[in-house]
Design an enzyme around this catalytic site. Structure first.
Site, PDB file in Angstrom:
ATOM      1  CE1 TYR A   1       4.030  -3.663  12.425  1.00 52.93           C
ATOM      2  CE2 TYR A   1       2.920  -2.185  13.944  1.00 52.93           C
ATOM      3  CZ  TYR A   1       3.513  -2.418  12.720  1.00 52.93           C
ATOM      4  OH  TYR A   1       3.608  -1.396  11.791  1.00 52.93           O
TER       5      TYR A   1
ATOM      6  CG  PHE B   1      -1.477   1.253   1.691  1.00 50.39           C
ATOM      7  CD1 PHE B   1      -2.035   2.167   0.797  1.00 50.39           C
ATOM      8  CD2 PHE B   1      -1.438   1.587   3.050  1.00 50.39           C
ATOM      9  CE1 PHE B   1      -2.535   3.394   1.239  1.00 50.39           C
ATOM     10  CE2 PHE B   1      -1.929   2.799   3.497  1.00 50.39           C
ATOM     11  CZ  PHE B   1      -2.470   3.708   2.596  1.00 50.39           C
TER      12      PHE B   1
HETATM   13  N1  LIG Z   1      -0.457   1.260   7.078  1.00 45.41           N
HETATM   14  C1  LIG Z   1      -0.258   1.820   8.276  1.00 45.41           C
HETATM   15  O1  LIG Z   1      -1.159   2.431   8.854  1.00 45.41           O
HETATM   16  C2  LIG Z   1       1.077   1.734   8.948  1.00 45.41           C
HETATM   17  C3  LIG Z   1       1.213   2.288  10.235  1.00 45.41           C
HETATM   18  C4  LIG Z   1       2.451   2.227  10.853  1.00 45.41           C
HETATM   19  C5  LIG Z   1       3.513   1.629  10.210  1.00 45.41           C
HETATM   20  N2  LIG Z   1       3.341   1.065   8.974  1.00 45.41           N
HETATM   21  C6  LIG Z   1       4.501   0.438   8.322  1.00 45.41           C
HETATM   22  O2  LIG Z   1       4.589   0.918   6.995  1.00 45.41           O
HETATM   23  C7  LIG Z   1       5.142  -0.098   6.167  1.00 45.41           C
HETATM   24  C8  LIG Z   1       4.261  -0.342   4.957  1.00 45.41           C
HETATM   25  O3  LIG Z   1       2.976  -0.757   5.398  1.00 45.41           O
HETATM   26  P1  LIG Z   1       1.736  -0.984   4.429  1.00 45.41           P
HETATM   27  O4  LIG Z   1       0.530  -0.544   5.156  1.00 45.41           O
HETATM   28  O5  LIG Z   1       2.037  -0.426   3.093  1.00 45.41           O
HETATM   29  O6  LIG Z   1       1.689  -2.570   4.384  1.00 45.41           O
HETATM   30  P2  LIG Z   1       1.624  -3.577   3.130  1.00 45.41           P
HETATM   31  O7  LIG Z   1       1.422  -4.927   3.720  1.00 45.41           O
HETATM   32  O8  LIG Z   1       0.638  -3.098   2.127  1.00 45.41           O
HETATM   33  O9  LIG Z   1       3.078  -3.462   2.510  1.00 45.41           O
HETATM   34  C9  LIG Z   1       4.194  -4.174   2.989  1.00 45.41           C
HETATM   35  C10 LIG Z   1       4.966  -4.676   1.788  1.00 45.41           C
HETATM   36  O10 LIG Z   1       6.133  -5.373   2.238  1.00 45.41           O
HETATM   37  C11 LIG Z   1       6.245  -6.583   1.511  1.00 45.41           C
HETATM   38  N3  LIG Z   1       6.987  -7.552   2.326  1.00 45.41           N
HETATM   39  C12 LIG Z   1       6.555  -8.161   3.463  1.00 45.41           C
HETATM   40  N4  LIG Z   1       7.477  -9.015   3.895  1.00 45.41           N
HETATM   41  C13 LIG Z   1       8.516  -8.960   3.028  1.00 45.41           C
HETATM   42  C14 LIG Z   1       9.758  -9.628   2.947  1.00 45.41           C
HETATM   43  N5  LIG Z   1      10.108 -10.571   3.846  1.00 45.41           N
HETATM   44  N6  LIG Z   1      10.581  -9.330   1.918  1.00 45.41           N
HETATM   45  C15 LIG Z   1      10.221  -8.410   0.984  1.00 45.41           C
HETATM   46  N7  LIG Z   1       9.049  -7.759   1.012  1.00 45.41           N
HETATM   47  C16 LIG Z   1       8.207  -8.023   2.024  1.00 45.41           C
HETATM   48  C17 LIG Z   1       4.828  -7.025   1.241  1.00 45.41           C
HETATM   49  O11 LIG Z   1       4.696  -7.947   0.176  1.00 45.41           O
HETATM   50  C18 LIG Z   1       4.164  -5.683   0.935  1.00 45.41           C
HETATM   51  O12 LIG Z   1       4.261  -5.346  -0.423  1.00 45.41           O
HETATM   52  C19 LIG Z   1       5.348  -1.316   7.064  1.00 45.41           C
HETATM   53  O13 LIG Z   1       6.683  -1.281   7.533  1.00 45.41           O
HETATM   54  C20 LIG Z   1       4.400  -1.066   8.211  1.00 45.41           C
HETATM   55  O14 LIG Z   1       4.811  -1.707   9.385  1.00 45.41           O
HETATM   56  C21 LIG Z   1       2.147   1.112   8.327  1.00 45.41           C
END
Ligand SMILES: NC(=O)c1ccc[n+]([C@@H]2O[C@H](COP(=O)([O-])OP(=O)(O)OC[C@H]3O[C@@H](n4cnc5c(N)ncnc54)[C@H](O)[C@@H]3O)[C@@H](O)[C@H]2O)c1
Length: 321
Positions: free
Chosen positions: A145, A12
């Site tokens: 987490y 995302f």
């Molecule tokens: N969405 C939120 O509200 C939010 C809040 C706080 C922190 N975050 C952090 O932001 C980042 C992105 O989150 P998001 O919401 O886009 O999540 P998401 O799940 O849509 O994106 C995460 C991406 O990382 C990839 N991924 C996961 N494990 C992997 C691995 N072992 N090797 C390579 N790629 C891998 C997934 O395939 C995915 O494309 C994350 O680090 C998440 O912890 C998000």
């Protein structure tokens, strides 16, 4: 032209960063294993000569080294998100979010990237009751987490001090917007509720709906990442920043806004009743960011408040779900 690695670029937040960085004329390398990310998120860029996809895993050091070779900046987004997922499977969450983080950090150090910018999390505030959240006051983590995201900050700090790396951590607060996945057991609340309402089903709120969050529209998050890349202020590096709008919305208000905006497209949605369930383990009651630090050091000025962001998001889901 900068070469910028986006790990998790098929997810995302990552895919929105990829889109903007390409639009701004950068070369972009995406490292993703598609565990939660989707191919369709990066499909429009696959034939762009400035875009490279490396299908690989941050738990694999060779994949990390391959991705960051020759890069100027790394935006590290890859992780397993979701508090409940980490409670169900703390080992995999730790392997990806801690060991994977360390791999990409070491690879970035060895490749001498100019700056390493990573997705931290508001979950690091844990059980601290203080509101609004200021970066220096954190509590004890409330989930596996949250531990992993705090460990990321500790590693980045030590790598800055020990190896002279430039690192910036962005503590994201409940990000939402286009391409956030509404499906699966660990879907985030906004896409989940939008999908439910569009299907004429009741959204289920955990608790009484008076828990609140600083819901942050994706374009504000993109802006923060760009500021973290661009800043030439030496005091701005090796810091963590709240990445939010700085406004609190309860779950009850959120459902009301979604019904209002979706109701303009389908009036039957206005009649849908909300269901209330039990509180969820690991959830913090309230979350609200103080964003003064980002304003002062990064000249960050978020454009979208929650209502404006929700209007954009609803339009996108209406066309794409
Ligand atoms: N969405 C939120 O509200 C939010 C809040 C706080 C922190 N975050 C952090 O932001 C980042 C992105 O989150 P998001 O919401 O886009 O999540 P998401 O799940 O849509 O994106 C995460 C991406 O990382 C990839 N991924 C996961 N494990 C992997 C691995 N072992 N090797 C390579 N790629 C891998 C997934 O395939 C995915 O494309 C994350 O680090 C998440 O912890 C998000």
């Amino acid at each position: 032209m900068n070469t910028i690695v986006v790990t998790g670029g098929a997810g995302f937040i990552g895919s929105n960063l990829v889109e903007e960085l390409l639009f701004l004329g950068n070369r972009v390398i995406c490292l993703d294993n598609f565990s939660t990310g989707k191919r369709e998120n990066i499909l429009p860029y696959l034939d762009n000569s400035h875009f490279t996809l490396i299908e690989g895993d941050i738990r694999n050091m060779d994949d990390c080294r391959k991705a960051v070779d020759g890069a100027d900046y790394v935006l590290h987004e890859a992780a397993l998100g979701s508090v409940p997922r980490s409670i169900k499977d703390p080992i995999t969450t730790n392997e990806v979010n801690v060991s994977g983080f360390l791999n990409i950090l070491v690879a970035s150090r060895d490749a001498k990237v100019k700056r390493f910018i990573y997705a931290a999390s508001s979950s690091t505030y844990g059980d601290s009751p203080s509101l609004p959240k200021v970066e220096e006051v954190i509590g004890k983590p409330l989930s596996p987490y949250a531990i992993t995201k705090y460990v990321n900050e500790l590693y980045a700090d030590i790598f800055a001090k020990t190896y002279g790396m430039e690192c910036i951590g962005l503590r994201y607060f409940n990000v939402f917007g286009r391409r956030q996945d509404p499906n699966g057991a660990y879907a985030a609340v906004i896409p989940l509720f939008v999908k439910k309402l569009m299907n004429h089903e009741s959204p289920v709120i955990n608790g009484d709906g008076e828990y609140s969050r600083d819901f942050t529209y994706i374009d504000n998050v993109i802006r923060m990442n760009l500021r973290a890349i661009e800043t030439t202020n030496p005091q701005a590096v090796n810091q963590v920043y709240n990445t939010a709008y700085g406004e609190r919305t309860t779950l009850n208000q959120l459902v009301a806004y979604l019904k209002e905006y979706l109701g303009e497209l389908d009036p039957d949605i206005l009649k849908i009743k909300t269901i209330y369930g039990a509180n969820r383990a690991g959830d913090i009651p309230h979350s609200l960011a103080n964003i003064d630090k980002a304003k002062q050091l990064l000249a960050y000025n978020p454009k979208y408040n929650v209502r404006d962001g929700l209007k954009q998001a609803v339009q996108w889901y209406w066309k794409n779900l």
